[in-house]
Design an enzyme around this catalytic site. Structure first.
Site, short mmCIF file in Angstrom:
data_model
loop_
_atom_site.label_atom_id
_atom_site.label_comp_id
_atom_site.label_asym_id
_atom_site.label_seq_id
_atom_site.Cartn_x
_atom_site.Cartn_y
_atom_site.Cartn_z
CB CYS A 126 -0.89 0.04 1.23
SG CYS A 126 -1.83 -1.45 1.50
NE ARG A 180 4.60 1.63 -1.13
CZ ARG A 180 5.44 1.75 -0.11
NH1 ARG A 180 6.54 2.45 -0.24
NH2 ARG A 180 5.19 1.19 1.04
CD1 TRP A 187 -0.66 -5.60 -3.63
CD2 TRP A 187 -0.66 -6.58 -1.62
NE1 TRP A 187 -0.23 -6.89 -3.78
CE2 TRP A 187 -0.22 -7.52 -2.57
CE3 TRP A 187 -0.74 -6.97 -0.28
CZ2 TRP A 187 0.13 -8.82 -2.24
CZ3 TRP A 187 -0.39 -8.27 0.05
CH2 TRP A 187 0.04 -9.18 -0.93
CG ASN A 189 0.63 1.85 3.77
OD1 ASN A 189 -0.48 2.02 3.31
ND2 ASN A 189 1.74 2.30 3.21
N GLY A 190 -0.16 -1.61 6.60
CA GLY A 190 0.18 -2.54 7.68
C GLY A 190 -1.01 -3.43 7.99
CD GLU A 197 16.94 -12.43 -9.66
OE1 GLU A 197 16.45 -13.00 -8.68
OE2 GLU A 197 16.57 -11.30 -10.04
CE LYS A 201 13.49 -10.30 -11.57
NZ LYS A 201 14.25 -10.17 -10.40
CD GLU A 207 9.72 -10.74 -10.04
OE1 GLU A 207 9.12 -10.42 -9.02
OE2 GLU A 207 10.95 -10.59 -10.15
CG HIS A 258 19.46 -36.17 -8.43
ND1 HIS A 258 19.88 -37.41 -8.00
CD2 HIS A 258 20.58 -35.49 -8.76
CE1 HIS A 258 21.20 -37.47 -8.06
NE2 HIS A 258 21.65 -36.31 -8.52
CE LYS A 291 11.42 -2.47 -6.38
NZ LYS A 291 12.13 -3.48 -7.16
O1 M6R Z 1 13.17 -5.18 -0.75
P1 M6R Z 1 13.69 -6.58 -0.63
O2 M6R Z 1 14.98 -6.76 -1.37
O3 M6R Z 1 13.81 -7.03 0.79
O4 M6R Z 1 12.62 -7.48 -1.33
C1 M6R Z 1 12.71 -8.87 -1.34
C2 M6R Z 1 11.79 -9.48 -2.38
O5 M6R Z 1 10.47 -9.17 -2.09
C3 M6R Z 1 12.12 -9.01 -3.79
O6 M6R Z 1 13.46 -9.26 -4.12
C4 M6R Z 1 11.21 -9.72 -4.82
O7 M6R Z 1 11.53 -11.07 -4.88
C5 M6R Z 1 11.34 -9.06 -6.20
N1 M6R Z 1 10.04 -8.83 -6.76
C6 M6R Z 1 12.07 -9.87 -7.18
O8 M6R Z 1 12.14 -9.29 -8.43
#
Ligand code: M6R
Length: 613
Positions: free
Chosen positions: A2, A27, A75, A101-102, A486, A490, A493, A509, A608
């Site tokens: 949020c 965000r 959110w 937020n929270g 990674e 990517k 997501e 395996h 984010k």
């Molecule tokens: O702000 P942070 O690095 O702690 O965030 C961790 C993850 O939420 C963040 O890396 C997330 O996996 C990304 N969307 C990846 O692209």
């Protein structure tokens, strides 16, 4: 997650609020809303499911006058994304409006209690309980809003960053935080509130970061007053904002993600400036130099992180172990915090986070603190919660990362961990030759990344052929196993294609059962590390008719001849290859997602910074 914007001053609030909400879109959110105390002294609230643009359309032709207001992107956590659950929420009398937020954990009991006193709830949210509770306390104790807020906050269990407007007192705003970030921009006779600096940077570079359990009372034409929830006054510490407007705009790129991918050469250079000394062949990190004894005495390093930052942490483990010969463990913060980890006071816990606000990583730090561990933070967002709660640390300094998919933050985290490993090894004179070699290669990485980026169009053209794919496998070994994870993250997501990353040798395996002519397999095969081994893994894929997309070193012939498609990277030493191999994978995911018509900067369901657990 949020987003919060607030304004109090002489200007029209609405344009500032709506622009602030657009700046916060990155965000992740599913509805938006605004509350204004308009020119007639009425408290008006407009809310809408969907995008900020939908809210802006909704209010067309409405009275949007007024110079006091709050706005929010939600959110969804409690209750589905719809107009009613969107913030702001208002009190029984309609005099108060609040954004939050929270998560309030005891919201159910609060709602039950308040309902028994005749308060009506319209939404399914936890937030509505806060605004109703505040009004209940005001009415039942016959006290002002200023007096009621600390009492109400004392009854909340959970996390909050919130801002309140009061129709009966239009020249004031009250903001408070616990566990969720909140900062206040201080202008000439005006205040701007933000859940991060992006809605504020355009107007002022003077900011006050609220600490946990602090309340800020803002009044037009007056100095801001800050207290804790026990009403003890605190002196506001005004800091200079380390951000520029151009950093949070697209600068001619169609998406933030692409801009951030292309920023990597310069971002990495900035990140290493003042730390990496090629001539002296050394790395100077104040956080290490000032805590030399503590770091040298470390029994082990424990890295805590989530998502992409966790992948960077895995690479950090490999390099820290290679250079320092100390044991390193890498933990998902969310797992670490809820089991009973064995911790010693001479452990050094390294928390890695782009945002510095990830709830699970903050909780992991808290747990380590209770065991007396030394806490080291690696963060990008200056002034965020993790740097403020760790003993020392390093900023990655790559500027704001707006795209939800982390790109430049990842390469900067890896480069920072490499420098950290060098600095620690330097303390006790380990591996001087290797350190020298790494440093002389590290300075060349930015220009090598720039060279890879020249293949963007070719990668874009090829990516289109994969829009059919429903699954992908990514394989890597050694330093490039975390890159496989990674690359897969990517892709999933932003394109919503299912992808799995594996250490290449693990394929036999189990995952090998998935391989047929429909399965694209991305193999990270630079001519370093376990090259011959990965060549065998590629043969195993080809023997089962899998489609191989390989990341190879310039001049390679063997892997190229076995691949359906390849992308070349310049040569570098083994431990630095992740800084190069990840670049084509970022571009590959971006272009597949674009070809599939996805919203790459704001992919569905993602936020984010994950400020709730
Ligand atoms: O702000 P942070 O690095 O702690 O965030 C961790 C993850 O939420 C963040 O890396 C997330 O996996 C990304 N969307 C990846 O692209």
């Amino acid at each position: 997650m949020c987003g919060i914007v607030g304004y109090l001053g002489e200007r029209d609030a609405y344009p500032i609020l709506i622009k602030g909400l657009s700046r916060l879109e990155y965000r992740g959110y599913d509805s938006a809303g605004v509350a204004l105390i308009n020119g007639n002294g009425n408290l008006v609230i407009y809310k809408s499911k969907g995008k900020v643009a939908d809210l802006d359309n909704l209010v067309k032709g409405k009275d949007l006058s007024g110079s006091t207001g709050i706005a929010h992107t939600r959110w969804a956590t409690h209750g589905e994304p719809n107009d009613v659950n969107a913030h702001p929420h208002f009190s029984e009398s309609g005099n108060l409006a609040l954004i939050h937020n929270g998560i309030i954990e005891n919201y159910k009991s609060l709602r039950t209690e308040l309902s028994s006193h005749g308060y009506h709830f319209h939404s399914s949210t936890d937030t509505e309980a806060i605004v109703q509770l505040i009004e209940y306390i005001m009415d039942s104790h016959h006290i002002t809003l200023e007096e009621a807020v600390p009492l109400a906050l004392g009854n909340l269990v959970g996390a909050y960053a919130l801002v309140i407007v009061n129709k009966k007192d239009p020249d004031s705003l009250i903001a408070a935080r616990k566990g969720s970030p909140l900062l206040i921009g201080v202008g000439e006779n005006e205040f701007f509130v933000g859940s991060d600096a992006t809605p504020i940077v355009e107007y002022t570079d003077k900011v006050v970061y609220l600490d946990d359990e602090q309340i800020a009372y803002m009044r037009k034409g007056k100095e801001m007053v800050i207290t804790d929830i026990n009403k003890v006054k605190k002196t506001p510490v005004v800091k200079k904002l380390n951000m520029s407007l151009s950093q949070i705009e697209k600068g001619g790129f169609p998406h933030f993600m692409l801009k951030e991918i292309f920023e990597q050469p310069s971002a990495l250079e900035t990140s290493m400036t003042g730390r990496l000394y090629e001539k002296e062949s050394g790395v100077k990190l104040t956080g290490i130099i000032d805590n030399k004894e503590r770091i040298l005495a470390a029994r082990r390093f424990i890295i805590c992180a989530c998502g992409t930052s966790w992948h960077a942490g895995l690479i950090g483990k490999y390099i820290l172990e290679e250079l320092t010969r100390k044991p390193v463990e890498v933990e998902y913060s969310s797992e670490f915090r809820y089991r009973k980890p064995v911790l010693f006071p001479d452990d050094v816990v390294i928390a890695i986070s782009q945002s510095g606000e990830t709830a699970d990583t903050l909780a992991a730090i808290q747990l380590a603190k209770e065991s007396g561990c030394f806490l080291f933070g690696i963060c990008n967002v200056v002034g965020s919660s993790i740097p403020r709660t760790t003993d020392t640390g390093i900023y990655t300094h790559v500027g704001p990362e707006i795209g939800v998919a982390s790109t430049k933050a990842f390469t900067a985290q890896v480069a920072t961990l490499i420098q950290l490993a060098i600095a620690i090894a330097e303390l006790d004179g380990r591996e001087p030759e290797l350190r020298r070699e790494i440093i002389s290669e590290l300075v060349k990485i930015p220009s090598k990344i720039a060279k890879i980026l020249e293949q963007d169009q070719m990668i874009a053209d090829y990516s289109k052929t994969f829009t059919y794919a429903r699954n992908f496998i990514y394989l890597g070994r050694g330093y490039n196993y975390p890159v496989a994870l990674e690359g897969a993250l990517k892709l999933k997501e932003i394109s919503y294609i299912h992808a799995e990353g594996y250490p290449a040798a693990e394929m036999k395996h189990g995952p090998i059962a998935l391989i047929d002519e429909e399965m694209p397999v991305v193999v990270i095969a630079p001519r370093r590390g376990n090259y011959e081994k990965i060549v065998s893994n590629i043969q195993e894929v080809k023997a089962r008719k899998g489609k191989v997309i390989a990341i190879v070193t310039e001049g390679d012939t063997e892997v190229k001849s076995m691949s359906d498609f390849y992308i070349e990277i310049p040569d570098t030493i083994d431990c630095l290859t992740p800084l190069l191999t990840v670049i084509p994978l970022q571009l590959f995911s971006y272009h597949i997602a674009i070809a599939k018509g996805r919203d790459v900067d704001q992919p569905r369901n993602l936020a984010k910074s994950v400020t709730v657990e």
